[in-house]
Scaffold this active site. Structure first.
Site, PDB file in Angstrom:
ATOM      1  N   ASP A 155     -18.318  15.651   3.269  1.00  0.00           N
ATOM      2  CA  ASP A 155     -17.950  15.330   4.741  1.00  0.00           C
ATOM      3  C   ASP A 155     -16.685  16.080   4.165  1.00  0.00           C
ATOM      4  OD1 ASP A 155     -15.055  14.888   6.328  1.00  0.00           O
ATOM      5  OD2 ASP A 155     -16.706  13.814   7.192  1.00  0.00           O
ATOM      6  N   ILE A 156     -16.415  17.288   4.367  1.00  0.00           N
ATOM      7  CA  ILE A 156     -15.102  18.113   3.452  1.00  0.00           C
ATOM      8  C   ILE A 156     -13.896  18.746   4.589  1.00  0.00           C
ATOM      9  CG2 ILE A 156     -14.623  20.145   1.918  1.00  0.00           C
ATOM     10  CD1 ILE A 156     -17.287  17.611   1.195  1.00  0.00           C
ATOM     11  N   GLU A 157     -12.686  17.918   3.972  1.00  0.00           N
ATOM     12  CA  GLU A 157     -11.987  18.326   5.326  1.00  0.00           C
ATOM     13  C   GLU A 157     -10.212  18.180   3.920  1.00  0.00           C
ATOM     14  OE1 GLU A 157     -11.221  15.224   8.612  1.00  0.00           O
ATOM     15  OE2 GLU A 157     -13.571  14.184   7.434  1.00  0.00           O
ATOM     16  N   GLY A 158      -9.451  19.027   5.578  1.00  0.00           N
ATOM     17  CA  GLY A 158      -8.372  18.508   4.602  1.00  0.00           C
ATOM     18  C   GLY A 158      -7.514  19.030   3.340  1.00  0.00           C
ATOM     19  N   MET A 214     -14.599  14.807  10.308  1.00  0.00           N
ATOM     20  CA  MET A 214     -14.310  12.975  10.775  1.00  0.00           C
ATOM     21  C   MET A 214     -13.688  13.022   8.829  1.00  0.00           C
ATOM     22  SD  MET A 214     -17.668  10.858  11.284  1.00  0.00           S
ATOM     23  CE  MET A 214     -17.746  12.923  10.236  1.00  0.00           C
TER      24      MET A 214
END
Length: 520
Positions: A161-164, A1
């Site tokens: 929350d690990i993304e991008g 997210m």
């Protein structure tokens, strides 16, 4: 997210007026935590629900006074690196921890939620800014940064929350995992152990390669993961045409479950199928997703809740509690994602109680409940007499679209393969040449083979020399020589071996020969 709705600062004037009380508030809050800390009752175990709250979004969401009982636990997001100091935590880069108390009354609101029996989780990261481990490269400073947030809000559970770009940074992933292992070790055996959830993007086919690498980093570092929470949203091109959001989300969950078992096995950690489900969290984006055309409805939420309960999922979340409402009539284009409404007509209903139904446990005590593992099913013995396709063989070679039976299931080859187990556990679907079609049905039988009459071609003779193009018969099947041979049995060609000088003609070719022998 993502921190999908980046929020806005309060006015500079208001911040300046409030800053004069920061020191007093901070000191008061440090002593105040002790007065209500014991209120963090640990009654109840099992799967839990906690919706995300975008702390910095405006209008501010009153998570301390939830609209539904299922919203009484919250995942506050997102703590990221400050723009001024890479090792200083901030809320969305807008507020330092002291500033958030002064401007948002955050510490007091957290205290109220906990006093009322709720549970607070803090999420580090998101899409739009640097997660602390990305920018803070000193290991000791990084541990201190995380600890300052954990200690300030007396957290028993954190969410990463690990993304991008944060997810692509391998070095940052190693620092993050080591820091969490250090923090867990420091709290092990105490009254305040630390539970760590890893939140990752997902496709209907499961976690991405970067996602599985992140899980592996945490396991290698010795982190006892409470679980892996997947963002069942914003699939874009990974969602096959015609596949509903509900089906895509179910598929994503099942694929993640399979991947998680493989990751734990590779890490040398025993984990059964039910324990693996307990370590999975699901987080849909309610209503209109960021990707146009992707809408997660209340009907989807109800069915997804039932699916999660049936599988034994440990956590259900949603993005976000801020958005759990119908947009006002003044909101002109509901396909443009709002930070304060879902973009669909909820008809007075809420997503939180729908998704959270029967998820009445607590994050802090999820691991305390024993998991009853199912007895492994006995391996299916494949029977050539009843299998609709040939039994897979390790010496056979298979080409695109070839079908085989293995341990009670039918598989189809995606491309040429030899020696690859159809059910070999892999992390990504592209790692295997096989696609599972489904089980062998109870009433299935082998497809009748087309056989040639005895006088069509001569029977194979081991003493005979054969040239390329010569054809022979073996038990009614026709074989064609690929090159010069003598005494080479056509038996290997039955399994599709490329090393055999013989190629077995398929049924379609044989039928054409039988219909018009002159054409051959």
């Amino acid at each position: 997210m993502s921190a999908r709705f980046p929020g806005r600062r309060l006015s500079l004037l208001r911040l300046l007026l409030l800053s004069v009380v920061v020191g007093a508030v901070s000191v008061g809050s440090l002593t105040g935590w002790n007065r209500w800390e014991d209120a963090r009752a640990a009654e109840g175990t099992g799967a839990f629900f906690a919706g995300y709250v975008d702390v910095t979004a405006t209008p501010s969401y009153a998570f301390e006074d939830p609209a539904a009982d299922n919203g009484d636990s919250a995942v506050l997001s997102f703590v990221v690196a400050s723009k001024e100091d890479p090792c200083t935590p901030s809320w969305g880069t807008y507020y330092g921890l002291d500033e958030a108390e002064a401007a948002l009354d955050l510490d007091r609101r957290v205290a109220r939620l906990v006093q009322d029996g709720g549970e607070v989780i803090v999420s580090f990261g998101g899409l739009l800014n640097d997660e602390l481990a990305t920018s803070c490269t000193d290991p000791a400073d990084l541990v201190d940064a995380y600890a300052s947030v954990i200690d300030r809000y007396t957290l028993s559970t954190v969410d990463l929350d690990i993304e991008g770009e944060n997810l692509k940074d391998v070095a940052a992933g190693e620092r993050r995992a080591e820091a969490m292992a250090t923090l867990q070790a420091a709290r092990a055996g105490s009254d305040t152990p630390l539970n760590v959830w890893l939140t990752l993007p997902v496709a209907p086919t499961g976690l991405t390669a970067e996602g599985t690498a992140a899980v592996a980093q945490f396991l290698e570092a010795g982190v006892d993961l409470a679980g892996v929470n997947v963002m069942t949203m914003d699939y874009g091109g990974s969602r096959p045409e015609g596949t509903s959001m509900l089906t895509a989300s179910r598929n994503a969950a099942d694929a993640t479950h399979r991947q998680l078992q493989v990751l734990y096995e590779r890490a040398g950690i025993e984990i059964g199928p039910q324990a693996a489900w307990r370590k999975i969290g699901l987080t849909p984006m309610i209503g209109q997703n960021d990707v146009k055309g992707e809408v997660f409805t209340l009907e989807d939420a109800d069915a997804f809740n039932a699916f999660a309960a049936e599988r034994g999922v440990g956590r259900m979340s949603m993005w976000s509690l801020n958005r759990d409402a119908t947009c006002s009539e003044n909101y002109a284009d509901t396909t443009v994602v709002s930070n304060s409404c879902s973009g669909i007509d909820q008809q007075g209903l809420l997503f939180a109680p729908t998704l959270g139904a029967d998820f009445e446990g607590r994050a802090a005590t999820l691991a305390d409940e024993p998991v009853a593992e199912e007895t492994p099913e006995a391996l299916v013995e494949d029977d050539p007499e009843t299998s609709p396709y040939p039994i897979w063989s390790d010496v056979g070679t298979y080409r695109e679209d070839d079908r085989v039976v293995w341990q009670g299931n039918v598989y189809v080859a995606k491309y040429w393969t030899q020696g690859d187990l159809p059910n070999d556990p892999v992390l990504q679907a592209e790692e295997t040449p096989w696609t599972l079609l489904g089980p062998v049905l109870p009433d299935e039988r082998p497809v009748p083979a087309v056989t040639a009459p005895a006088d069509l071609y001569p029977e194979w003779d081991p003493k005979q020399v054969y040239e390329r193009g010569d054809r022979i018969l073996v038990e009614g099947r026709v074989y064609e020589a690929k090159w010069w041979s003598q005494s080479d049995s056509p038996e290997a060609a039955v399994q599709g071996s490329d090393a055999s000088p013989w190629e077995k003609l398929d049924d379609a070719t044989l039928l054409k020969i039988l219909e018009d022998p002159a054409s051959s």
